[in-house]
Design a protein around this motif. Structure first.
Motif, PDB file in Angstrom:
ATOM      1  N   LEU A 105     -11.372  -3.076  -1.577  1.00 56.68           N
ATOM      2  CA  LEU A 105     -11.618  -2.851  -0.149  1.00 56.68           C
ATOM      3  C   LEU A 105     -10.294  -2.539   0.518  1.00 56.68           C
ATOM      4  N   HIS A 106     -10.163  -1.342   1.032  1.00 59.63           N
ATOM      5  CA  HIS A 106      -9.030  -0.959   1.871  1.00 59.63           C
ATOM      6  C   HIS A 106      -9.514  -0.943   3.311  1.00 59.63           C
ATOM      7  N   THR A 141     -11.295 -10.588   5.708  1.00 59.06           N
ATOM      8  CA  THR A 141     -11.342  -9.480   4.749  1.00 59.06           C
ATOM      9  C   THR A 141     -12.213  -9.833   3.559  1.00 59.06           C
ATOM     10  N   GLN A 163      -3.138  -3.567   2.267  1.00 60.49           N
ATOM     11  CA  GLN A 163      -4.237  -2.667   2.598  1.00 60.49           C
ATOM     12  C   GLN A 163      -5.599  -3.353   2.580  1.00 60.49           C
ATOM     13  N   GLY A 164      -5.739  -4.448   1.827  1.00 61.78           N
ATOM     14  CA  GLY A 164      -7.029  -5.104   1.723  1.00 61.78           C
ATOM     15  C   GLY A 164      -7.070  -6.061   0.559  1.00 61.78           C
ATOM     16  N   TYR A 170     -12.512   1.872   6.836  1.00 65.45           N
ATOM     17  CA  TYR A 170     -12.888   1.008   5.727  1.00 65.45           C
ATOM     18  C   TYR A 170     -13.193   1.883   4.509  1.00 65.45           C
ATOM     19  N   GLU A 210      -4.778 -10.055  -2.913  1.00 58.92           N
ATOM     20  CA  GLU A 210      -4.648  -9.544  -1.554  1.00 58.92           C
ATOM     21  C   GLU A 210      -3.469  -8.586  -1.481  1.00 58.92           C
ATOM     22  N   SER A 266      -8.477  -4.017   6.211  1.00 57.68           N
ATOM     23  CA  SER A 266      -8.515  -5.471   6.306  1.00 57.68           C
ATOM     24  C   SER A 266      -9.152  -5.938   7.600  1.00 57.68           C
TER      25      SER A 266
END
Length: 306
Positions: free
Chosen positions: A72-73, A82, A47-48, A126, A44, A75
């Motif tokens: 994944l950016h 997320t 940013q994500g 996203y 984690e 959250s």
């Protein structure tokens, strides 16, 4: 695996851009009847999240999606949310590429879609990237070097883009006609995202209409390339998807020859007819087109592709 031509995959590619918007068992996961998710490791960040060796499979084991790396950016409201968004994104990508719908996923995906909608309305963005991904469906296999999806909110209309590079196929019908890369930029009403997500991965019979404006779409296969723009009405079922706009194909002759070599004579004949009604500019054939119910209409002339 569901069979698609180079042209019809362009529509599927548009549908597939709605694989938007989750590593431990303690986090909320898709229902057991929907999908099973595992990861070798995860991290984690502010940013994500970042995952290594993500594996997602259907409960019957017939379909498996693997990604060596997923980032994944953007959250959710909690770390658990997320993780759920990342799971939902991978599930939707798998569902869109196979045309597989599972009613057990419907409510869960609708919940994730509402989280995405809330984020978009709050101005969030996203950004998802899958690297070294492989989708196996029965004996068929599709590999992708990199797939990236981006979506930006802040207004009633969300803007988005999707890029897939290094696409290859194994044991897929007409694989020599399918693109090795595809990219699209588009916009859609943000409020329509949750229902579409639940329809793509869930109950296809309840597929709602989502109205997208496609500013650009590009796909390449060898020396041939397809370019387009226009508007589309997208659903969770590719057979109920429609689109209209401008279309250009470079080196159409090469695609016709490949269709003939693959003994797809109906497809080859359709492309020959399309060539006859097209406008020719150098190596490009251009049309004003409409796609609906598996039929491509060119200047009012219907060309069935099923």
């Amino acid at each position: 695996m569901k069979q698609y031509t180079f042209l019809s995959l362009s529509v599927l590619g548009a549908v597939s851009i709605y694989a938007t918007v989750a590593a431990a068992p303690a986090f909320a996961a898709p229902p057991s009847g929907c999908a099973v998710v595992s990861r070798a490791s995860g991290q984690e960040t502010a940013q994500g999240v970042t995952y290594q060796n993500l594996v997602l499979r259907t409960p019957d084991g017939d379909t498996t999606f693997k990604a060596g790396h997923l980032t994944l950016h953007g959250s959710g409201e909690t770390p658990e949310a997320t993780h759920d968004l990342a799971d939902a994104a991978s599930l939707l990508l798998m569902s869109a590429m196979t045309g597989h719908h599972n009613a057990a996923c419907t409510d869960w995906l609708n919940t994730q879609g509402k989280r995405v909608l809330a984020g978009l309305q709050a101005g969030k963005s996203y950004d998802l990237t899958w690297q070294n991904a492989t989708l196996t469906h029965g004996a068929a296999q599709v590999s992708v070097n990199t797939a990236r999806y981006q979506m930006q909110g802040g207004s009633a209309t969300a803007s988005a883009s999707l890029g897939m590079d290094g696409v290859s196929f194994h044991n897929v019908a007409n694989q020599d006609l399918l693109p090795s890369a595809a990219h699209a930029t588009f916009s859609l009403p943000a409020a329509e995202v949750p229902a579409l997500m639940s329809a793509i991965g869930g109950r296809s019979a309840s597929a709602p209409a989502v109205h997208a404006t496609i500013s650009s779409f590009d796909a390449t296969q060898g020396d041939s390339s397809l370019h387009g723009n226009g508007v589309a009405t997208l659903t969770g079922n590719v057979n109920n998807t429609s689109a209209s706009g401008h279309l250009e194909i470079t080196n159409l002759e090469t695609l016709i020859d490949k269709a003939r070599t693959a003994k797809q004579m109906k497809l080859a004949a359709g492309m020959v007819v399309a060539r006859l009604v097209s406008h020719k500019h150098g190596e490009q054939n251009t049309w004003d087109t409409k796609w609906e119910s598996g039929v491509l209409t060119v200047n009012g002339f219907p060309i069935p592709l099923k």
